[in-house]
Design a protein around this motif. Structure first.
Motif, PDB file in Angstrom:
ATOM      1  N   GLU A   1      26.433  -6.477  -0.195  1.00 26.91           N
ATOM      2  CA  GLU A   1      25.986  -7.320  -1.022  1.00 26.91           C
ATOM      3  C   GLU A   1      26.215  -7.070  -2.405  1.00 26.91           C
ATOM      4  N   TYR A   2      26.501  -5.741  -2.672  1.00 24.56           N
ATOM      5  CA  TYR A   2      26.981  -5.478  -4.252  1.00 24.56           C
ATOM      6  C   TYR A   2      28.368  -5.831  -4.385  1.00 24.56           C
ATOM      7  N   GLU A   3      29.159  -6.087  -3.604  1.00 26.44           N
ATOM      8  CA  GLU A   3      30.651  -6.626  -3.848  1.00 26.44           C
ATOM      9  C   GLU A   3      30.886  -8.243  -3.718  1.00 26.44           C
TER      10      GLU A   3
ATOM     11  N   GLN B   1      20.089 -18.838  -8.606  1.00 28.32           N
ATOM     12  CA  GLN B   1      19.583 -19.600  -7.329  1.00 28.32           C
ATOM     13  C   GLN B   1      20.366 -19.384  -6.142  1.00 28.32           C
ATOM     14  N   VAL B   2      21.851 -19.564  -6.511  1.00 28.29           N
ATOM     15  CA  VAL B   2      23.036 -19.310  -5.438  1.00 28.29           C
ATOM     16  C   VAL B   2      23.014 -17.647  -5.220  1.00 28.29           C
ATOM     17  N   SER B   3      23.043 -16.868  -6.069  1.00 29.56           N
ATOM     18  CA  SER B   3      22.762 -15.358  -5.936  1.00 29.56           C
ATOM     19  C   SER B   3      21.550 -15.113  -4.952  1.00 29.56           C
TER      20      SER B   3
ATOM     21  N   LEU C   1      23.846 -12.402  -2.868  1.00 32.63           N
ATOM     22  CA  LEU C   1      24.938 -11.961  -3.599  1.00 32.63           C
ATOM     23  C   LEU C   1      24.293 -11.035  -4.728  1.00 32.63           C
ATOM     24  N   ARG C   2      24.418  -9.777  -4.435  1.00 33.24           N
ATOM     25  CA  ARG C   2      23.863  -9.050  -5.571  1.00 33.24           C
ATOM     26  C   ARG C   2      25.027  -8.182  -6.542  1.00 33.24           C
TER      27      ARG C   2
ATOM     28  N   GLY D   1      36.738  -4.632  -8.126  1.00 34.46           N
ATOM     29  CA  GLY D   1      36.198  -4.117  -7.247  1.00 34.46           C
ATOM     30  C   GLY D   1      35.276  -5.280  -6.294  1.00 34.46           C
ATOM     31  N   SER D   2      35.019  -6.501  -6.892  1.00 30.80           N
ATOM     32  CA  SER D   2      34.323  -7.540  -6.063  1.00 30.80           C
ATOM     33  C   SER D   2      35.045  -7.876  -4.840  1.00 30.80           C
ATOM     34  N   ARG D   3      34.862  -8.230  -3.739  1.00 33.85           N
ATOM     35  CA  ARG D   3      35.590  -8.713  -2.675  1.00 33.85           C
ATOM     36  C   ARG D   3      35.501 -10.212  -2.533  1.00 33.85           C
ATOM     37  N   LEU D   4      34.445 -10.857  -2.828  1.00 28.63           N
ATOM     38  CA  LEU D   4      34.284 -12.330  -2.730  1.00 28.63           C
ATOM     39  C   LEU D   4      33.206 -12.754  -3.783  1.00 28.63           C
TER      40      LEU D   4
END
Length: 415
Positions: free
Chosen positions: A106-108, A154-156, A161-162, A189-192
């Motif tokens: 979730e953190y990525e 709101q999407v997060s 998605l954190r 480092g984020s994957r998406l």
């Protein structure tokens, strides 16, 4: 988050694996694309309110969008029409990418959207309650529904998605800036990343604010009101909606079987114009050059340009001159499908990115409607009349925002 070169960072060009469209031209990606290729305009008389007292009465409205069918009822009451469309487009993009956020760290997972006007319609209704009644009639959600970051938040929350979340407020240019920021997040480092944007400012308060810029078209013929680069260009028309995109690291996309998706984000740059009356040149030419350099792409390798196409003669000429300086007179095909929808502000450039990716996928350049022929002095190869089929590997998307913002994004065809 790791920096480039550290463990977890991605150095390959990120890929766009999902598209969600909520636009005047359709409530899905393929419906939008079909309308674009057919040159089917969504410009019409404003129906969300009575536009009779206003000099601008035409716009691109999203037809048939029912928030209650796509957005939880509690969020409908708490958020603006702009966020309703953003939530629906994000949901569609995630599904299109075949991604399940619950199965990923979730953190990525990150969110960065563009916003221009925020929740103007919600805010107008609350101000009406205040002025017509008293403060007790103003709801608690006024404090957040208008806010530029409302859609991002709101999407997060809805999808868990954190990772890093944010919003870019650069009017029309902000949509490309948001994708550029998504690429930075992938590199660290984020994957998406869910990115893109929507906008919805077709209410009396919102239209009045837009009129202050003095660039809206007051022409009453829907077929001729927004005609960029044309001798009779008289400004642009507003619109609502936009697109959300899923940007992923190439490694993450490959690991879950998504491959190269629709295409790759090769390069990005942004700039800012000098103050009016300055002798310094506009920023667009340099922004284009820097985006191409960032992508490692020569001008000769660009197959199509999706223009900003403001529809204001001086701005059109400046854009055409920048393109001629970089690519040579009529050196690259240019198109502006936004004449079918109007300019969607925070949602406009993301929709252009989606359209450019579909053009790369299907190897066809959509044509520009509304414009008869480039005006004298406009030395560009504007695609008119019908779509142009040719081999496409690289597309350049341009956007300029009110006040001087400029941005350029280079996209590559999926391998």
């Amino acid at each position: 988050m790791p920096a480039p070169g550290q463990a977890g960072a991605s150095t390959a060009a990120p890929v766009i694996t999902g598209i969600g469209v909520i636009a005047p031209t359709g409530l899905s990606t393929e419906a939008h694309w079909s309308a674009v290729l057919a040159g089917r305009s969504a410009i019409g008389r404003i129906s969300r309110f009575d536009p009779t007292p206003y000099p601008v009465r035409l716009a691109g409205q999203v037809p048939g969008f029912a928030a209650k069918e796509q957005v939880p009822s509690r969020l409908i009451r708490q958020t603006d029409h702009w966020t309703h469309m953003g939530l629906a487009a994000a949901e569609a993009a995630i599904q299109d990418a075949g991604a399940n956020p619950a199965e990923l760290p979730e953190y990525e997972l990150a969110v960065v959207t563009s916003s221009s006007s925020g929740g103007t319609e919600f805010g107008q209704h609350e101000m009406e309650n205040l002025y017509q009644h008293n403060p007790e009639w103003v709801g608690a959600y006024q404090s957040i529904a208008w806010f530029y970051a409302a859609t991002t938040g709101q999407v997060s929350i809805r999808h868990g998605l954190r990772g890093p979340c944010g919003v870019i407020c650069c009017e029309q240019a902000g949509g490309l800036d948001a994708v550029g920021q998504a690429r930075r997040l992938i590199r660290t480092g984020s994957r998406l990343v869910v990115t893109g944007g929507t906008d919805a400012s077709l209410c009396p308060y919102g239209l009045t604010a837009q009129l202050s810029a003095g660039k809206l078209s007051t022409v009453q013929d829907p077929a001729r009101a927004y005609a960029p680069f044309d001798e009779h260009a008289a400004g642009y028309l507003p619109g609502e909606g936009g697109a959300m995109l899923i940007v992923e690291s190439a490694e993450s996309a490959a690991a879950r079987g998504a491959g190269q998706g629709y295409g790759r984000v090769l390069g990005y740059a942004a700039g800012f114009d000098p103050a009016p009356g300055s002798e310094r040149p506009p920023a667009l030419r340099r922004t284009i050059a820097e985006a191409l350099a960032d992508a490692g792409v020569e001008p000769s390798a660009v197959d199509v340009v999706f223009a900003d196409a403001l529809g204001v003669p001086a701005a059109d000429l400046a854009e055409a001159e920048a393109l001629a300086e970089v690519f040579g007179p009529r050196g690259v095909p240019v198109t502006a499908p936004k004449t079918l929808t109007g300019r969607l502000y925070g949602g406009g450039a993301p929709l252009d990115v989606a359209t450019a990716l579909l053009a790369l996928r299907d190897q066809v350049i959509p044509h520009t409607t509304g414009t008869d022929a480039p005006a004298p002095g406009i030395e560009i190869d504007l695609v008119l009349g019908e779509p142009r089929h040719q081999e496409l590997t690289t597309a350049l998307v341009l956007a300029r925002g009110h006040g001087g913002f400029t941005a350029a994004l280079v996209l590559g065809r999926a391998d």
